[in-house]
Design a protein around this motif. Sequence first.
Motif, mmCIF file in Angstrom:
data_model
loop_
_atom_site.group_PDB
_atom_site.id
_atom_site.type_symbol
_atom_site.label_atom_id
_atom_site.label_comp_id
_atom_site.label_asym_id
_atom_site.label_seq_id
_atom_site.Cartn_x
_atom_site.Cartn_y
_atom_site.Cartn_z
ATOM 1 N N PHE A 223 0.820 -1.198 0.000
ATOM 2 C CA PHE A 223 0.000 0.000 0.000
ATOM 3 C C PHE A 223 0.861 1.257 0.000
ATOM 4 O O PHE A 223 1.924 1.294 0.631
ATOM 5 N N ASP A 224 0.384 2.300 -0.676
ATOM 6 C CA ASP A 224 1.002 3.621 -0.592
ATOM 7 C C ASP A 224 0.550 4.288 0.703
ATOM 8 O O ASP A 224 -0.416 3.849 1.348
ATOM 9 N N VAL A 225 1.233 5.383 1.074
ATOM 10 C CA VAL A 225 1.036 5.961 2.408
ATOM 11 C C VAL A 225 1.016 7.483 2.351
ATOM 12 O O VAL A 225 1.847 8.105 1.668
ATOM 13 N N VAL A 226 0.074 8.077 3.062
ATOM 14 C CA VAL A 226 0.111 9.496 3.418
ATOM 15 C C VAL A 226 0.330 9.567 4.917
ATOM 16 O O VAL A 226 -0.347 8.872 5.683
ATOM 17 N N LEU A 227 1.279 10.403 5.326
ATOM 18 C CA LEU A 227 1.703 10.402 6.721
ATOM 19 C C LEU A 227 1.825 11.828 7.235
ATOM 20 O O LEU A 227 2.372 12.703 6.554
ATOM 21 N N ASP A 228 1.316 12.069 8.445
ATOM 22 C CA ASP A 228 1.495 13.368 9.081
ATOM 23 C C ASP A 228 2.963 13.560 9.458
ATOM 24 O O ASP A 228 3.704 12.596 9.660
ATOM 25 N N GLY B 283 9.184 0.665 -4.052
ATOM 26 C CA GLY B 283 8.722 1.495 -5.158
ATOM 27 C C GLY B 283 7.365 2.112 -4.919
ATOM 28 O O GLY B 283 6.733 2.633 -5.846
ATOM 29 N N ARG B 284 6.903 2.082 -3.670
ATOM 30 C CA ARG B 284 5.614 2.696 -3.334
ATOM 31 C C ARG B 284 5.775 4.215 -3.209
ATOM 32 O O ARG B 284 6.897 4.754 -3.266
ATOM 33 N N THR B 285 4.672 4.887 -3.021
ATOM 34 C CA THR B 285 4.660 6.349 -2.912
ATOM 35 C C THR B 285 4.275 6.747 -1.503
ATOM 36 O O THR B 285 3.300 6.223 -0.953
ATOM 37 N N LEU B 286 5.042 7.652 -0.914
ATOM 38 C CA LEU B 286 4.742 8.183 0.419
ATOM 39 C C LEU B 286 4.691 9.699 0.338
ATOM 40 O O LEU B 286 5.618 10.331 -0.181
ATOM 41 N N ALA B 287 3.614 10.272 0.836
ATOM 42 C CA ALA B 287 3.466 11.728 0.910
ATOM 43 C C ALA B 287 3.460 12.152 2.368
ATOM 44 O O ALA B 287 2.845 11.499 3.218
ATOM 45 N N LEU B 288 4.150 13.235 2.649
ATOM 46 C CA LEU B 288 4.230 13.785 3.998
ATOM 47 C C LEU B 288 3.500 15.130 4.001
ATOM 48 O O LEU B 288 3.728 15.977 3.134
#
Length: 386
Positions: A104-109, A130-135
């Motif tokens: 799974f891709d992730v959005v993180l505080d 190779g996943r995507t993480l947004a902060l």
Amino acid sequence: MNSKLKMGMIGGGNGAFIGAIHRAAALMDNRIELVCGCFSSKPDVSIASGREYCLPDDRIYASYEEMIVREAALPEGVRMDFVSIVTPNMLHFGPAMLALEHGFDVVLDKPMTFSLDEAVRLRDKVRETGRTLALTHTYSGYPAVKEARERFARGDFGKIRKIYVEYPQGWLATRVELEKGSNAGWRTDPARAGKGGCMGDIGTHALQLAEYVSGQRCTALCASLNAVVEGRTLDDDGAALLRFDGGATGVLIATQVAAGEENSLNIRVYGEKGGIEWSQMEPNSLYVKWSDRPMEVVRTGNGYMGAAAKANTRTPGGHPEGYIEAFANIYRNFALAIQARKAGRPTDPAADFPDAEDGVRGMQFIETVVRSGYDDTRKWTPWVTE
């Protein structure tokens, strides 16, 4: 044809203000839908919250472990595509790592993790999978901030010399963490927040904004940190002198004991020919200052803005966009990146967002500023007297 991305959420149940912000931002551009969640460590609160968000009971989970494992077992097109993690700092790493391991891709505080070691391990897992993480460094999502970044990148002001960034708040001017239900409780507790108090909470925003706008990276700092309010363990106030890899120097100020202040994040960056000033309290104006001509007031939503600002603006000039829209830009750009990856096409450079590399930078800043901030022997020179 692109379909909506399916979002799961960890944390953000009833009474958690930041969860509501994340949901509003994620759903704004009709690219994402909420399909499941573990909204609290208390199962009854999670169930009540999920029902309030119109989710079926079988997609409301009692633990994040159960949620990630069970969602991974569902068929593609039904299971969540990514998870948004909106928990206190000490509960970032475990859910994010487990989500990445299950595809799974992730959005993180922010800050990304509880410690620098966790941040590095999470960054490395993003690279491996190779996943995507947004902060969610929200302030880099404002169109005016993107315009400032673009103007410095193309050299409008010449070589950058000075960077000043300050973030004064006043909400911790008293021991509000002792009040029942206050979300200051975990933010002022080193066991839950980590090494940085004010610097971890908002100093990281200030540092990320300075690096984002200038395009330079901080390489050294000299700091002073304080726990001003009696009885508080973590810093609630501080400042740092900064050195950057492009030759600029700067000052970062972050405090949460400036009584009467709200969220007065401000940045000024100066080059050889001029500079910019931007304030989060008036986010749709960018003040451009020159040595040889009058100051310009650049307003978002107008045709003279650059490509990045235009791509992250929804309304014509005179229709203000604010915090929720900036937050939504991170979610939208994250969604565009995932959709582009799935389609095998390049991502739009105007659809940028903070990522795992920025997360490591934030944790490096916390470690460095805390180490410097309490070491008076390296920075204080006694006043010269006769």
